[in-house]
Design a protein around this motif. Sequence first.
Motif, PDB file in Angstrom:
ATOM      1  N   GLY A  18       0.790  -1.221   0.000  1.00 17.06           N
ATOM      2  CA  GLY A  18       0.000   0.000   0.000  1.00 17.06           C
ATOM      3  C   GLY A  18       0.822   1.271   0.000  1.00 17.06           C
ATOM      4  N   ILE A  19       2.052   1.188  -0.448  1.00 18.70           N
ATOM      5  CA  ILE A  19       2.943   2.343  -0.455  1.00 18.70           C
ATOM      6  C   ILE A  19       3.136   2.806  -1.895  1.00 18.70           C
ATOM      7  CG2 ILE A  19       5.269   3.169   0.047  1.00 18.70           C
ATOM      8  CD1 ILE A  19       5.345   0.940   2.246  1.00 18.70           C
ATOM      9  N   LYS A  20       2.848   4.077  -2.143  1.00 20.55           N
ATOM     10  CA  LYS A  20       3.009   4.663  -3.474  1.00 20.55           C
ATOM     11  C   LYS A  20       4.082   5.731  -3.372  1.00 20.55           C
ATOM     12  CE  LYS A  20       1.891   5.843  -7.754  1.00 20.55           C
ATOM     13  NZ  LYS A  20       3.117   5.944  -8.478  1.00 20.55           N
ATOM     14  N   SER A  21       5.227   5.460  -3.956  1.00 18.53           N
ATOM     15  CA  SER A  21       6.324   6.423  -3.941  1.00 18.53           C
ATOM     16  C   SER A  21       6.450   7.055  -5.315  1.00 18.53           C
ATOM     17  CB  SER A  21       7.634   5.717  -3.560  1.00 18.53           C
ATOM     18  OG  SER A  21       8.717   6.607  -3.677  1.00 18.53           O
ATOM     19  N   ASP A  22       6.632   8.370  -5.364  1.00 19.21           N
ATOM     20  CA  ASP A  22       6.820   9.033  -6.645  1.00 19.21           C
ATOM     21  C   ASP A  22       8.272   9.456  -6.860  1.00 19.21           C
ATOM     22  OD1 ASP A  22       6.901  11.129  -4.843  1.00 19.21           O
ATOM     23  OD2 ASP A  22       5.090  12.098  -5.567  1.00 19.21           O
ATOM     24  N   LYS A  23       9.168   8.980  -5.974  1.00 19.42           N
ATOM     25  CA  LYS A  23      10.598   9.262  -6.123  1.00 19.42           C
ATOM     26  C   LYS A  23      11.392   7.970  -5.997  1.00 19.42           C
ATOM     27  CE  LYS A  23      10.764  13.981  -4.358  1.00 19.42           C
ATOM     28  NZ  LYS A  23      11.351  14.851  -3.341  1.00 19.42           N
ATOM     29  N   GLY A  24      12.160   7.691  -7.026  1.00 19.08           N
ATOM     30  CA  GLY A  24      13.088   6.567  -6.984  1.00 19.08           C
ATOM     31  C   GLY A  24      14.501   7.106  -6.889  1.00 19.08           C
ATOM     32  N   PHE A  25      15.444   6.216  -6.636  1.00 13.55           N
ATOM     33  CA  PHE A  25      16.838   6.645  -6.565  1.00 13.55           C
ATOM     34  C   PHE A  25      17.755   5.516  -6.996  1.00 13.55           C
ATOM     35  CE2 PHE A  25      16.402   4.461  -2.573  1.00 13.55           C
ATOM     36  CZ  PHE A  25      17.629   3.820  -2.418  1.00 13.55           C
TER      37      PHE A  25
END
Length: 130
Positions: A18-25
């Motif tokens: 349920g985690i939506k991240s809009d930043k990757g690295f």
Amino acid sequence: SESAPIMSKVDEKLKKLGIKSDKGFGIYYDNPQVTPEKKCRSFVGNILKEEDYNKIPDMVAEGLVVDTVEKSSAVTTEFPLKNSFSFVIGTMKAYPAISKYMDEKGFETTFTMEIYDMKSKKITYVMEHK
């Protein structure tokens, strides 16, 4: 060259939680121009929002590694993220510019980080130095 599939697997596991991240690295420890491809080391994933910190035990249970990057001295630049070619073109433009500046200042790179901000549509290139 193997970062993208790993990032996709991390995304899938986070979405399952349920985690939506809009930043990757991506953190890259070796220069591929001087280090053989098989010996290049990296660490890739997503930047968590503070609201998701309570799910860290679930992430670890899913086999994900959770870590932090401490503040440090670095040189940065940004490149627009318009399409998949932005990852290639951005690298071709950003790294030579940052490397030239760091050489002029006598800085030695300890690692390089790329932050992929999908919401703001930009890639931030960060070269930590000592």
